[in-house]
Design a protein around this motif. Structure first.
Motif, mmCIF file in Angstrom:
data_model
loop_
_atom_site.group_PDB
_atom_site.id
_atom_site.type_symbol
_atom_site.label_atom_id
_atom_site.label_comp_id
_atom_site.label_asym_id
_atom_site.label_seq_id
_atom_site.Cartn_x
_atom_site.Cartn_y
_atom_site.Cartn_z
ATOM 1 N N GLU A 165 -10.100 -13.705 -5.656
ATOM 2 C CA GLU A 165 -9.429 -12.529 -6.193
ATOM 3 C C GLU A 165 -7.919 -12.651 -6.013
ATOM 4 O OE1 GLU A 165 -12.169 -8.682 -5.892
ATOM 5 O OE2 GLU A 165 -11.514 -9.448 -3.961
ATOM 6 N N PRO A 166 -7.163 -12.018 -6.900
ATOM 7 C CA PRO A 166 -5.709 -11.998 -6.717
ATOM 8 C C PRO A 166 -5.345 -11.352 -5.384
ATOM 9 C CG PRO A 166 -6.310 -11.211 -8.897
ATOM 10 C CD PRO A 166 -7.590 -11.332 -8.105
ATOM 11 N N THR A 167 -4.267 -11.818 -4.779
ATOM 12 C CA THR A 167 -3.820 -11.300 -3.495
ATOM 13 C C THR A 167 -2.706 -10.290 -3.695
ATOM 14 O OG1 THR A 167 -4.374 -13.394 -2.435
ATOM 15 C CG2 THR A 167 -2.845 -11.962 -1.264
ATOM 16 N N LEU A 168 -2.919 -9.108 -3.141
ATOM 17 C CA LEU A 168 -1.888 -8.081 -3.155
ATOM 18 C C LEU A 168 -0.891 -8.388 -2.044
ATOM 19 C CD1 LEU A 168 -1.090 -5.186 -4.312
ATOM 20 C CD2 LEU A 168 -2.077 -4.353 -2.178
ATOM 21 N N LEU A 199 9.469 -0.436 -0.455
ATOM 22 C CA LEU A 199 8.198 -1.153 -0.396
ATOM 23 C C LEU A 199 7.720 -1.397 -1.821
ATOM 24 C CD1 LEU A 199 6.429 0.895 2.419
ATOM 25 C CD2 LEU A 199 7.711 -1.240 2.641
ATOM 26 N N ILE A 200 7.498 -2.660 -2.143
ATOM 27 C CA ILE A 200 7.145 -3.074 -3.504
ATOM 28 C C ILE A 200 5.749 -3.659 -3.482
ATOM 29 C CG2 ILE A 200 7.810 -4.550 -5.438
ATOM 30 C CD1 ILE A 200 10.665 -4.631 -3.971
ATOM 31 N N LYS A 201 4.821 -3.074 -4.239
ATOM 32 C CA LYS A 201 3.449 -3.583 -4.315
ATOM 33 C C LYS A 201 3.293 -4.411 -5.571
ATOM 34 C CE LYS A 201 3.155 -0.078 -1.596
ATOM 35 N NZ LYS A 201 3.022 1.071 -2.346
ATOM 36 N N THR A 202 2.814 -5.639 -5.395
ATOM 37 C CA THR A 202 2.624 -6.552 -6.522
ATOM 38 C C THR A 202 1.578 -7.590 -6.136
ATOM 39 O OG1 THR A 202 3.814 -7.870 -8.179
ATOM 40 C CG2 THR A 202 4.451 -8.194 -5.876
ATOM 41 N N LEU A 203 1.271 -8.459 -7.074
ATOM 42 C CA LEU A 203 0.366 -9.568 -6.794
ATOM 43 C C LEU A 203 1.186 -10.778 -6.349
ATOM 44 C CD1 LEU A 203 -2.076 -9.224 -9.816
ATOM 45 C CD2 LEU A 203 -2.425 -8.446 -7.459
ATOM 46 N N GLN A 204 0.580 -11.599 -5.512
ATOM 47 C CA GLN A 204 1.285 -12.774 -4.992
ATOM 48 C C GLN A 204 1.787 -13.684 -6.112
ATOM 49 O OE1 GLN A 204 -0.946 -14.929 -2.075
ATOM 50 N NE2 GLN A 204 0.664 -16.413 -1.726
ATOM 51 N N VAL A 205 1.048 -13.783 -7.206
ATOM 52 C CA VAL A 205 1.476 -14.643 -8.315
ATOM 53 C C VAL A 205 2.790 -14.168 -8.927
ATOM 54 C CG1 VAL A 205 -0.868 -15.397 -8.885
ATOM 55 C CG2 VAL A 205 0.114 -13.417 -10.060
ATOM 56 N N ASN A 206 3.180 -12.920 -8.679
ATOM 57 C CA ASN A 206 4.437 -12.376 -9.222
ATOM 58 C C ASN A 206 5.613 -12.554 -8.271
ATOM 59 O OD1 ASN A 206 3.002 -11.412 -11.434
ATOM 60 N ND2 ASN A 206 2.669 -9.405 -10.515
ATOM 61 N N TYR A 207 5.366 -13.091 -7.066
ATOM 62 C CA TYR A 207 6.408 -13.092 -6.044
ATOM 63 C C TYR A 207 7.688 -13.804 -6.479
ATOM 64 C CZ TYR A 207 9.227 -13.820 -1.980
ATOM 65 O OH TYR A 207 10.308 -13.852 -1.136
ATOM 66 N N GLU A 208 7.591 -15.001 -6.989
ATOM 67 C CA GLU A 208 8.810 -15.765 -7.321
ATOM 68 C C GLU A 208 9.660 -15.036 -8.349
ATOM 69 O OE1 GLU A 208 10.095 -18.273 -5.688
ATOM 70 O OE2 GLU A 208 8.349 -18.314 -4.369
#
Length: 108
Positions: A5-8, A62-71
């Motif tokens: 699953e995607p990581t929050l 505080l910013i909630k996103t998926l790990q794939v969006n981090y960069e």
């Protein structure tokens, strides 16, 4: 959560001005880099910058996103941030309510 699953993640930063924090929050959500951004009330940060002890009023963001969006999120946040060296710290969510995670995943 299974490993497939995607990581929050929760990305933390601080801003000196609340209006600036709200404006950046809107940009990150509108550009689909974050599902949700929370701007916390004023707090005092104590740190050393360029050899000087500083105590400044700041707002925790505080910013909630998926790990794939981090960069992409990190790059955009640094381009918008008023600080020369902004705090950009990502923490993995080790447990997330299934409905909330599904909502984050479905944000276009």
């Amino acid at each position: 959560m299974s490993s497939s699953e995607p990581t929050l993640i929760v990305v933390m930063t601080t801003m000196p001005e609340v209006n600036q924090a709200h404006n950046i929050a809107k940009i990150l959500v509108e550009e689909k880099l974050a599902a949700c951004v929370q701007v916390m009330p004023s707090m005092t940060s104590t740190y050393i910058w360029q050899g000087e002890l500083c105590q400044e009023s700041e707002h925790l963001v505080l910013i909630k996103t998926l790990q794939v969006n981090y960069e992409a999120l990190s790059s955009r946040l640094r381009s918008l941030h008023p600080y020369e060296t902004p705090e950009v710290i990502a923490l993995p969510a080790i447990a997330v309510d299934r409905d909330y995670l599904n909502w984050v995943i479905t944000q276009p």
